[in-house]
Design a protein around this motif. Structure first.
Motif, mmCIF file in Angstrom:
data_model
loop_
_atom_site.group_PDB
_atom_site.id
_atom_site.type_symbol
_atom_site.label_atom_id
_atom_site.label_comp_id
_atom_site.label_asym_id
_atom_site.label_seq_id
_atom_site.Cartn_x
_atom_site.Cartn_y
_atom_site.Cartn_z
ATOM 1 N N LEU A 165 0.818 -1.212 0.000
ATOM 2 C CA LEU A 165 0.000 0.000 0.000
ATOM 3 C C LEU A 165 0.852 1.263 0.000
ATOM 4 C CD1 LEU A 165 -2.761 -0.817 2.649
ATOM 5 C CD2 LEU A 165 -3.185 -0.275 0.244
ATOM 6 N N GLY A 166 0.360 2.289 -0.683
ATOM 7 C CA GLY A 166 0.884 3.639 -0.571
ATOM 8 C C GLY A 166 -0.281 4.571 -0.302
ATOM 9 N N MET A 167 -0.125 5.474 0.655
ATOM 10 C CA MET A 167 -1.253 6.311 1.068
ATOM 11 C C MET A 167 -0.877 7.779 1.053
ATOM 12 S SD MET A 167 -4.349 6.726 2.347
ATOM 13 C CE MET A 167 -5.343 7.732 3.459
ATOM 14 N N GLN A 200 1.834 -1.598 -5.048
ATOM 15 C CA GLN A 200 0.884 -2.029 -6.051
ATOM 16 C C GLN A 200 -0.445 -1.306 -5.915
ATOM 17 O OE1 GLN A 200 1.231 -3.801 -8.710
ATOM 18 N NE2 GLN A 200 -0.958 -3.780 -9.263
ATOM 19 N N ASN A 201 -0.800 -0.942 -4.678
ATOM 20 C CA ASN A 201 -2.094 -0.322 -4.394
ATOM 21 C C ASN A 201 -1.874 1.064 -3.799
ATOM 22 O OD1 ASN A 201 -3.884 -2.923 -4.706
ATOM 23 N ND2 ASN A 201 -2.160 -3.501 -3.399
ATOM 24 N N ILE A 202 -2.516 2.061 -4.379
ATOM 25 C CA ILE A 202 -2.261 3.450 -3.997
ATOM 26 C C ILE A 202 -3.571 4.135 -3.643
ATOM 27 C CG2 ILE A 202 -1.297 5.646 -4.777
ATOM 28 C CD1 ILE A 202 0.295 3.865 -6.854
ATOM 29 N N LEU A 203 -3.607 4.728 -2.449
ATOM 30 C CA LEU A 203 -4.789 5.447 -1.960
ATOM 31 C C LEU A 203 -4.492 6.939 -1.965
ATOM 32 C CD1 LEU A 203 -5.528 3.195 1.174
ATOM 33 C CD2 LEU A 203 -6.340 2.872 -1.167
ATOM 34 N N LEU A 204 -5.305 7.696 -2.674
ATOM 35 C CA LEU A 204 -5.089 9.135 -2.818
ATOM 36 C C LEU A 204 -6.299 9.890 -2.289
ATOM 37 C CD1 LEU A 204 -3.696 9.101 -6.476
ATOM 38 C CD2 LEU A 204 -2.390 9.004 -4.345
ATOM 39 N N ASP A 205 -6.105 10.613 -1.201
ATOM 40 C CA ASP A 205 -7.200 11.383 -0.609
ATOM 41 C C ASP A 205 -7.111 12.820 -1.090
ATOM 42 O OD1 ASP A 205 -9.330 12.178 0.881
ATOM 43 O OD2 ASP A 205 -8.513 11.624 2.830
ATOM 44 N N GLU A 206 -7.920 13.151 -2.091
ATOM 45 C CA GLU A 206 -7.972 14.483 -2.684
ATOM 46 C C GLU A 206 -6.567 14.997 -3.018
ATOM 47 O OE1 GLU A 206 -10.633 17.202 -0.849
ATOM 48 O OE2 GLU A 206 -12.165 15.698 -0.447
ATOM 49 N N PRO A 207 -5.854 14.314 -3.921
ATOM 50 C CA PRO A 207 -4.445 14.640 -4.181
ATOM 51 C C PRO A 207 -4.208 15.990 -4.823
ATOM 52 C CG PRO A 207 -5.246 13.048 -5.778
ATOM 53 C CD PRO A 207 -6.321 13.180 -4.727
ATOM 54 N N GLY A 266 -0.396 -0.707 -14.343
ATOM 55 C CA GLY A 266 -1.086 -1.854 -13.769
ATOM 56 C C GLY A 266 -1.352 -1.742 -12.285
ATOM 57 N N ARG A 267 -1.129 -0.548 -11.709
ATOM 58 C CA ARG A 267 -1.397 -0.364 -10.281
ATOM 59 C C ARG A 267 -2.899 -0.247 -10.029
ATOM 60 N NH1 ARG A 267 3.348 2.106 -8.130
ATOM 61 N NH2 ARG A 267 4.978 2.000 -9.723
ATOM 62 N N CYS A 268 -3.266 -0.522 -8.806
ATOM 63 C CA CYS A 268 -4.630 -0.281 -8.327
ATOM 64 C C CYS A 268 -4.636 1.081 -7.650
ATOM 65 C CB CYS A 268 -5.037 -1.378 -7.343
ATOM 66 S SG CYS A 268 -6.543 -1.039 -6.417
ATOM 67 N N VAL A 269 -5.404 2.011 -8.185
ATOM 68 C CA VAL A 269 -5.449 3.373 -7.648
ATOM 69 C C VAL A 269 -6.862 3.667 -7.155
ATOM 70 C CG1 VAL A 269 -5.090 5.824 -8.113
ATOM 71 C CG2 VAL A 269 -3.662 4.114 -9.279
ATOM 72 N N VAL A 270 -6.967 4.070 -5.891
ATOM 73 C CA VAL A 270 -8.240 4.514 -5.332
ATOM 74 C C VAL A 270 -8.121 6.004 -5.079
ATOM 75 C CG1 VAL A 270 -9.890 4.311 -3.440
ATOM 76 C CG2 VAL A 270 -8.727 2.269 -4.305
#
Length: 241
Positions: A76-78, A152-159, A182-186
């Motif tokens: 995860l990346g947040m 692999q998975n990236i969470l972006l809160d109002e970037p 190919g990343r999963c971006v939320v």
């Protein structure tokens, strides 16, 4: 890939999130669209393990974060809404410190950070102390820190909050590149234009509940609306689906 199943969280007598369920696939940008206070940030904090849900499950690449938080977090990346930078460190030191915690050498951090600095036009931001940075400048350092370990998975809160027009365009280009790798971006936002421009799948959250999910075309067809904003208003006033 992220799998979120029936996440719920209350703070005293206030229900922030209620039975939120959705999947976010690799190679896709999944948008969480909702008004301020809808429950988007609380949902993201539960996904990355910063807030424990009252009930529900989060699986990060099929790893249950409640059972193996350390392993899940390596995937995860947040980018949090608060950004959470150390003000007395320079921009580079903030990213390098986090990269070192993730097992990267200083040389590896530099090799990964320099292309990001060019893409996001960070200029001398990496050399300056974060104290006194504008909101947009802090966002650039924070997104660099969030992805420096190539999660692999990236969470972006109002970037793009606080970014000017050119910086917003650069951020959008970066988010699309992550998707194309190919990343999963939320991606969490309350800005209709941004969600429309970036997101492959949209999850609409209202009062802590998922009220609709699908592509923009599917949401427009479901409501017979002419715009995503009109569809959002129509769906946010209906019972959850």
């Amino acid at each position: 890939m992220l799998a979120v199943h029936q996440l719920s969280k209350s703070f005293k007598k206030v229900t922030a999130v209620s039975d939120v369920t959705f999947d976010a696939a690799d190679g896709r940008i999944t948008g969480l669209l909702g008004s301020n206070g809808a429950g988007k940030t609380t949902t993201l904090r539960m996904i990355c393990g910063l807030v424990a849900p009252d009930r529900g499950e989060v699986r990060v690449d099929d790893v249950d974060i409640a059972r193996d938080k350390a392993r899940a977090r390596t995937r995860l990346g947040m980018l949090p809404d608060s950004r959470g930078l150390y003000p007395r460190l320079t921009g580079r030191e903030n990213v390098e410190y986090f990269g070192n915690l993730r097992g990267l050498s200083s040389a590896e951090v530099t090799a990964r950070l320099d292309p990001l600095a060019e893409q996001l036009d960070m200029g001398d931001l990496l050399k300056r102390r974060v104290e006194g940075f504008s909101q947009g400048e802090r966002a650039k350092i924070a997104i660099s820190r969030a992805i420096i370990h190539h999660p692999q998975n990236i969470l972006l809160d109002e970037p793009t909050n606080g970014l000017d027009v050119m910086s917003t365009r650069a951020m959008r280009t970066l988010v699309r590149r992550l998707r194309d790798e190919g990343r999963c971006v939320v991606f969490s936002s309350h800005i209709m234009q941004e969600v429309s421009a970036l997101c492959d799948v949209i999850v609409i959250i209202s009062d802590g509940e998922v009220v609709a999910r699908g592509t923009e075309e599917e949401l427009l067809a479901k409501t017979s609306a002419a715009s995503l904003e009109d569809a959002f208003v129509a769906l946010s006033t209906k019972e959850p689906t």
